[in-house]
Design a protein around this motif. Structure first.
Motif, PDB file in Angstrom:
ATOM      1  N   GLN A  38      10.407  33.568   5.891  1.00 26.13           N
ATOM      2  CA  GLN A  38      11.680  33.954   6.519  1.00 26.13           C
ATOM      3  C   GLN A  38      12.020  35.422   6.235  1.00 26.13           C
ATOM      4  OE1 GLN A  38      14.127  30.952   4.714  1.00 26.13           O
ATOM      5  NE2 GLN A  38      13.098  29.334   5.869  1.00 26.13           N
ATOM      6  N   LYS A  39      11.684  35.874   5.028  1.00 27.47           N
ATOM      7  CA  LYS A  39      11.976  37.270   4.660  1.00 27.47           C
ATOM      8  C   LYS A  39      10.925  38.243   5.181  1.00 27.47           C
ATOM      9  CE  LYS A  39      14.439  36.537   0.280  1.00 27.47           C
ATOM     10  NZ  LYS A  39      14.360  36.794  -1.163  1.00 27.47           N
ATOM     11  N   GLY A  40       9.797  37.688   5.647  1.00 29.22           N
ATOM     12  CA  GLY A  40       8.707  38.555   6.109  1.00 29.22           C
ATOM     13  C   GLY A  40       8.013  39.279   4.972  1.00 29.22           C
ATOM     14  N   GLU A  41       7.989  38.643   3.788  1.00 31.10           N
ATOM     15  CA  GLU A  41       7.377  39.282   2.618  1.00 31.10           C
ATOM     16  C   GLU A  41       5.961  38.744   2.373  1.00 31.10           C
ATOM     17  OE1 GLU A  41      11.539  39.813   0.060  1.00 31.10           O
ATOM     18  OE2 GLU A  41       9.896  38.618  -0.766  1.00 31.10           O
ATOM     19  N   GLY A  42       5.071  39.645   1.967  1.00 36.67           N
ATOM     20  CA  GLY A  42       3.752  39.234   1.495  1.00 36.67           C
ATOM     21  C   GLY A  42       2.821  38.730   2.587  1.00 36.67           C
ATOM     22  N   ASN A  43       1.828  37.947   2.149  1.00 41.23           N
ATOM     23  CA  ASN A  43       0.751  37.474   3.015  1.00 41.23           C
ATOM     24  C   ASN A  43       1.243  36.270   3.836  1.00 41.23           C
ATOM     25  OD1 ASN A  43      -1.534  36.339   4.140  1.00 41.23           O
ATOM     26  ND2 ASN A  43      -2.824  36.720   2.361  1.00 41.23           N
ATOM     27  N   LYS A  44       1.714  36.558   5.049  1.00 43.09           N
ATOM     28  CA  LYS A  44       2.336  35.510   5.872  1.00 43.09           C
ATOM     29  C   LYS A  44       1.373  34.350   6.131  1.00 43.09           C
ATOM     30  CE  LYS A  44       4.642  34.596  10.244  1.00 43.09           C
ATOM     31  NZ  LYS A  44       4.711  34.916  11.664  1.00 43.09           N
ATOM     32  N   GLU A  45       0.143  34.668   6.455  1.00 46.44           N
ATOM     33  CA  GLU A  45      -0.847  33.623   6.774  1.00 46.44           C
ATOM     34  C   GLU A  45      -1.045  32.680   5.581  1.00 46.44           C
ATOM     35  OE1 GLU A  45      -5.530  33.169   8.163  1.00 46.44           O
ATOM     36  OE2 GLU A  45      -4.626  35.172   8.045  1.00 46.44           O
ATOM     37  N   ALA A  46      -1.130  33.252   4.386  1.00 45.68           N
ATOM     38  CA  ALA A  46      -1.330  32.434   3.180  1.00 45.68           C
ATOM     39  C   ALA A  46      -0.112  31.554   2.909  1.00 45.68           C
ATOM     40  CB  ALA A  46      -1.607  33.333   1.983  1.00 45.68           C
ATOM     41  N   TYR A  47       1.092  32.120   3.102  1.00 44.98           N
ATOM     42  CA  TYR A  47       2.305  31.326   2.860  1.00 44.98           C
ATOM     43  C   TYR A  47       2.420  30.185   3.888  1.00 44.98           C
ATOM     44  CZ  TYR A  47       3.843  34.596  -0.713  1.00 44.98           C
ATOM     45  OH  TYR A  47       3.913  35.349  -1.856  1.00 44.98           O
ATOM     46  N   GLU A  48       2.008  30.456   5.123  1.00 40.00           N
ATOM     47  CA  GLU A  48       2.032  29.395   6.142  1.00 40.00           C
ATOM     48  C   GLU A  48       1.065  28.265   5.781  1.00 40.00           C
ATOM     49  OE1 GLU A  48       1.360  31.458   9.839  1.00 40.00           O
ATOM     50  OE2 GLU A  48       3.524  31.623  10.220  1.00 40.00           O
ATOM     51  N   LYS A  49      -0.105  28.642   5.243  1.00 37.67           N
ATOM     52  CA  LYS A  49      -1.062  27.616   4.790  1.00 37.67           C
ATOM     53  C   LYS A  49      -0.471  26.810   3.636  1.00 37.67           C
ATOM     54  CE  LYS A  49      -5.527  29.611   6.055  1.00 37.67           C
ATOM     55  NZ  LYS A  49      -6.723  30.318   5.569  1.00 37.67           N
ATOM     56  N   LEU A  50       0.277  27.501   2.775  1.00 37.53           N
ATOM     57  CA  LEU A  50       0.907  26.842   1.626  1.00 37.53           C
ATOM     58  C   LEU A  50       1.912  25.780   2.107  1.00 37.53           C
ATOM     59  CD1 LEU A  50       0.431  27.442  -1.392  1.00 37.53           C
ATOM     60  CD2 LEU A  50       2.459  28.882  -1.360  1.00 37.53           C
ATOM     61  N   VAL A  51       2.697  26.132   3.128  1.00 39.24           N
ATOM     62  CA  VAL A  51       3.666  25.180   3.686  1.00 39.24           C
ATOM     63  C   VAL A  51       2.936  23.960   4.262  1.00 39.24           C
ATOM     64  CG1 VAL A  51       5.416  24.793   5.466  1.00 39.24           C
ATOM     65  CG2 VAL A  51       5.393  26.941   4.211  1.00 39.24           C
ATOM     66  N   THR A  52       1.894  24.240   5.043  1.00 38.94           N
ATOM     67  CA  THR A  52       1.152  23.150   5.685  1.00 38.94           C
ATOM     68  C   THR A  52       0.534  22.221   4.645  1.00 38.94           C
ATOM     69  OG1 THR A  52       0.655  24.614   7.544  1.00 38.94           O
ATOM     70  CG2 THR A  52      -0.658  22.616   7.375  1.00 38.94           C
ATOM     71  N   ARG A  53      -0.091  22.810   3.624  1.00 43.65           N
ATOM     72  CA  ARG A  53      -0.727  21.994   2.597  1.00 43.65           C
ATOM     73  C   ARG A  53       0.288  21.142   1.827  1.00 43.65           C
ATOM     74  NH1 ARG A  53      -5.550  22.161   0.245  1.00 43.65           N
ATOM     75  NH2 ARG A  53      -4.699  20.255  -0.637  1.00 43.65           N
ATOM     76  N   SER A  54       1.470  21.695   1.629  1.00 41.88           N
ATOM     77  CA  SER A  54       2.464  20.964   0.834  1.00 41.88           C
ATOM     78  C   SER A  54       3.038  19.754   1.586  1.00 41.88           C
ATOM     79  CB  SER A  54       3.605  21.901   0.416  1.00 41.88           C
ATOM     80  OG  SER A  54       4.268  22.394   1.559  1.00 41.88           O
ATOM     81  N   LEU A  55       2.844  19.725   2.908  1.00 45.91           N
ATOM     82  CA  LEU A  55       3.310  18.573   3.687  1.00 45.91           C
ATOM     83  C   LEU A  55       2.643  17.282   3.223  1.00 45.91           C
ATOM     84  CD1 LEU A  55       3.114  20.045   7.304  1.00 45.91           C
ATOM     85  CD2 LEU A  55       5.156  19.116   6.292  1.00 45.91           C
ATOM     86  N   PHE A  56       1.348  17.382   2.916  1.00 48.54           N
ATOM     87  CA  PHE A  56       0.539  16.190   2.670  1.00 48.54           C
ATOM     88  C   PHE A  56       1.077  15.371   1.496  1.00 48.54           C
ATOM     89  CE2 PHE A  56      -1.973  19.126   4.995  1.00 48.54           C
ATOM     90  CZ  PHE A  56      -2.901  18.413   5.730  1.00 48.54           C
ATOM     91  N   GLY A  57       1.180  16.019   0.344  1.00 49.48           N
ATOM     92  CA  GLY A  57       1.615  15.302  -0.850  1.00 49.48           C
ATOM     93  C   GLY A  57       3.029  14.766  -0.728  1.00 49.48           C
TER      94      GLY A  57
END
Length: 844
Positions: free
Chosen positions: A816-835
């Motif tokens: 949301q803030k547009g900070e850092g590695n956007k692609e990596a943070y998006e992967k982090l969100v997706t991965r966290s859905l599973f658990g």
């Protein structure tokens, strides 16, 4: 007292075991992460204390890095967060396995809702003959769908199965080895599964869970209630199947896929028979009998591997032949083995589970319009002209004259008779129409059969309208009244034994009308459709599109069915079970048998045992209508809030569901980038609220409606309703389950957001209001007080995933803030859905 004993047993065999086996994770073979097991408790504690102090997820995660690691770069921090997610995912699997393994010790054969309990109840009340009569005319049918909430790949599901067995025997060595295997096994599909993959995943459960659990339950019911005058019908417990047949919104389900899945179901049941026969032959080694069974074994083998035709009647004929020799020459020794085998062949036929076809009414209309235009050339004709023209077409329409969805629809209908020849008429016998709201939606499907060359008498299919939205439910009575009077359809119904199945959709109903309104509208629709059908001499069967959580019609489904009164037809309990709930509620033999029993006895309770709490009085009915209308207005106002869709789009995980590769179906209906409320699929919609730990669709408007009554000095009326109506009580308890899985401190930070702060406060206020008034209504001191096992399970699961939620929110804030590695943070969100989804079990 029993609650207390079970809670203590849960502590001993679930909580304690989890603590012990969780320590084995310390030595799991992860690359560069030997200290994860030591770091995780710190992140858990930082989260717990931080949220109570009003800290943001970003502050919590950054303080964790600062206080407990020496990591400096963003890349290092992201790597650690991904490793923590992997670790927590496996903790969830471990807890699932421990809890599932403990199931038989936490539940007794004589629990309320079991067959044994039903028998004892019927003896006490002198209702044994009435129960037997009801068993002759009753069916429970579970329909497995391909809805994408099963996050475990097949390889993980198999480890979970083995882990559960190892935990049951407390085999530390095996548990350790399986946890190591789990540590090395990917939890994520690299690519989206195909519809065939989805079908094979559920067929695994058919073969290795339901073949035995249903067979054993059938035998138990037969031996408990059977006598020389009473014989149990084989359709008492049925299975339905949607993967490979449900093409609503799924462009990857084609006629070829449907045919292949039908073949896989056929092959799977023959393999189950072949294996079953091995154990039968091991005992029935007697002269004459052995030869007959060897012949049957060879015939099954030829059918499986050489595609030679075999029918259920062929198999039963061989069993009868063997039984005759066994009875006459060998004193009926081990005859129970043959009887049990025959029963299973009668139950499962050569189809295993009934494969349904489902498609949206709007797609059907497109097909009708294009075919009519080709034949007649008049695009402005009304529906009646189109229908009358198409059902009188003299020659079969050639699917190759059309393209894409039109061609595929015609191919699908054309091959139904071939599938029925292979799998029997029970293998495929109904066509379901999503978004039905008019008579033409049903008649269009009838026209499909006619243009595909079927004679009227050869249409061996039930046509099933699915009423989903508030508008569809409200219009259901008019649609069915007109249909029952339609001369063409009336004759079709006569050929189908004057039985009509009507499907009612909870998921989209709740999304459209809110929790209380949707449940009430479905209840009311069932009442009016029951009355209408009975007046017309039609036996109506209701098929519920229920999901896993209360917000999608789920929760404690047996309580819901047991609460329905005499005004609703009760020939059959039929409901959908989606991916994740398959594994959590019907995932092993003990659980499956128990939950089938609960549904079966719920149906019995309704008809046989008189209970005034099931039948609504006029006063109770009027009050529910009042509450439903107030809650609907409150929920509709929320939907109309300009921030409603933007909030989900920007602050939740909604946009990430499509990236999880868990289902073959797209996560929204419409094309284009603009997100509209009507395009939202129910699963991502409900699931996104669950990921935010807000569960809005499971309670919003319900508490407000009761508060309105309280302010009018009428809360005593609501209390009387709760005490006097099982239906209302079940709705309240299921809604409280939704709220118990809610954790607003996770998103406290949003209340200060300039764009979404006011909207978040609307949600939070309604949650507090609903929680407080429901506790006052029930007299409970805490949510789910009446169900300590579920409450304890939820508490542990929420504790396990709290760090995962922190990571997910941390990543969303960075995006949301547009900070850092956007692609990596998006992967982090997706991965966290599973658990998160797996831990919640019925949250999506």
């Amino acid at each position: 007292m029993i609650h207390d004993q079970r809670a203590e047993k849960f502590r001993q065999i679930v909580e304690n075991k989890f603590q012990i086996y969780n320590s084995l994770f310390m030595s799991l073979p992860y690359d560069k992460m030997t200290n994860i097991g030591m770091l995780l408790p710190f992140l858990c504690e930082e989260s717990k204390i931080g949220y109570q102090a009003g800290k943001t997820p970003e502050e919590i995660v950054e303080e964790f890095f600062k206080n407990h690691t020496d990591l400096q770069t963003e890349e290092q921090k992201l790597e650690l967060l991904f490793k923590i997610i992997q670790y927590i995912e496996r903790q969830v699997v471990l807890f699932d396995s421990i809890e599932d393994a403990a199931f038989p010790k936490l539940h007794s054969d004589s629990d309320k809702g079991t067959v044994t309990n039903l028998y004892e109840h019927s003896l006490q009340d002198h209702k044994l003959e009435e129960v037997r009569q009801k068993l002759k005319d009753f069916t429970v049918k579970i329909v497995f769908t391909a809805h994408p909430t099963q996050f475990y790949p097949n390889s993980v599901q198999r480890i979970l199965h083995d882990l559960r067995n190892a935990i049951t025997t407390d085999s530390i060595t095996n548990i350790d080895m399986l946890l190591q295997q789990l540590g090395k096994t990917p939890f994520v599909n690299k690519e989206k599964p195909t519809p065939i993959d989805e079908a094979m995943s559920i067929i695994y459960y058919l073969r290795y869970v339901y073949y035995d659990s249903i067979g054993e339950l059938f035998t138990q019911i037969k031996s408990t209630f059977g006598n020389e005058h009473f014989h149990l019908h084989e359709d008492l417990i049925q299975l339905g199947f949607w993967p490979g047949g449900d093409r609503d919104g799924n462009p990857f389900v084609t006629a070829d896929v449907t045919r292949r899945v039908a073949e896989e179901l056929h092959s799977a049941i023959l393999k189950a028979y072949y294996n079953n026969l091995k154990s039968v032959r091991r005992r029935l080694s007697f002269r004459g009998v052995s030869e007959v069974l060897t012949k049957l074994s060879n015939e099954l083998y030829a059918a499986i591997f050489r595609n030679e035709k075999i029918t259920a009647e062929d198999i039963i004929r061989r069993i009868d032949e063997a039984e005759e020799i066994l009875t006459k020459q060998h004193n009926s020794l081990f005859i129970d083995l043959l009887t049990d085998f025959r029963d299973r062949v009668k139950i499962f036929g050569t189809h295993f589970a009934t494969l349904d076809v489902r498609q949206d009414s709007r797609i059907h209309q497109k097909v009708i319009d294009e075919v009519f235009a080709k034949i007649n050339g008049n695009p402005d004709a009304d529906h009646e002209e189109k229908f009358n023209t198409l059902i009188n077409v003299s020659e079969k329409v050639n699917p190759d004259d059309f393209e894409d969805i039109v061609k595929d629809t015609l191919l699908t209908v054309s091959q139904i008779s071939e599938i029925q020849k292979l799998n029997g008429s029970r293998g495929m016998n109904r066509y379901i129409i999503s978004n039905s709201d008019a008579v033409k939606d049903v008649m269009n499907v009838y026209a499909f059969f006619k243009i595909c060359g079927y004679w009227d008498e050869a249409i061996n299919m039930d046509i099933v309208p699915l009423f989903e939205t508030m508008e569809g439910l409200a219009n259901a009575e008019n649609v069915m009244a007109e249909l029952y009077q339609n001369p063409v359809y009336k004759k079709h119904l006569e050929r189908r034994g004057n039985q009509q199945t009507i499907m009612l959709g909870f998921s989209d109903g709740t999304k459209d009308g809110g929790y209380l309104k949707a449940n009430w509208e479905i209840y009311k629709a069932k009442e009016v459709l029951t009355k209408l059908s009975e007046e017309r001499g039609i036996k109506v069967v209701f098929f519920d599109g229920r999901g896993g959580p209360p917000a999608r019609g789920g929760g404690k489904t047996h309580d819901f069915y047991a609460s329905q009164g005499k005004t609703i037809a009760n020939h059959k309990i039929e409901l959908t079970i989606q991916g994740q709930t398959i594994t959590s509620i019907f995932g092993n033999k003990e659980q499956a048998k128990y939950n089938f029993e609960q549904l079966l006895t719920a149906g019995m309770e309704n008809d046989v045992f008189k209970n005034s709490k099931k039948d609504l009085t006029e006063k109770e009915r009027a009050l529910i209508i009042e509450l439903a209308d107030i809650s609907y207005k409150k929920y509709s106002d929320l939907k109309a809030h300009p921030m409603f869709v933007p909030y989900l789009q920007e602050m939740s995980t909604l946009e990430y569901y499509g990236k999880t590769n868990i289902g073959s179906r797209p996560s929204k209906r419409g094309a284009g980038n603009e997100l509209k409320f009507e395009d939202l699929r129910a699963i991502p919609f409900v699931g996104s609220w669950a990921q935010l730990k807000q569960n809005v669709p499971g309670f919003f408007g319900f508490g407000f409606a009761m508060q309105q009554m309280k302010e009018q000095g009428r809360f005593d009326e609501v209390k009387e309703l709760y005490k006097g109506s099982d239906f209302f009580k079940t709705l309240v308890l299921n809604s409280m389950m939704s709220m118990n899985k809610t954790y607003f401190p996770l998103t406290y930070y949003i209340k200060n957001n300039p764009k979404f702060g006011a909207f978040w406060n609307v949600l939070f206020d309604e949650y507090n209001l609903s929680k407080n008034i429901m506790l006052e209504l029930t007299g409970f001191k805490m949510l789910q007080e009446e169900d300590p096992l579920s409450r304890k399970s939820v508490k542990i699961r929420e504790r396990i995933v709290l760090p995962l939620l922190s990571i997910q929110q941390y990543a969303l804030m960075k995006i949301q803030k547009g900070e850092g590695n956007k692609e990596a943070y998006e992967k982090l969100v997706t991965r966290s859905l599973f658990g998160n989804i797996n831990a919640s079990r019925n949250s999506a």
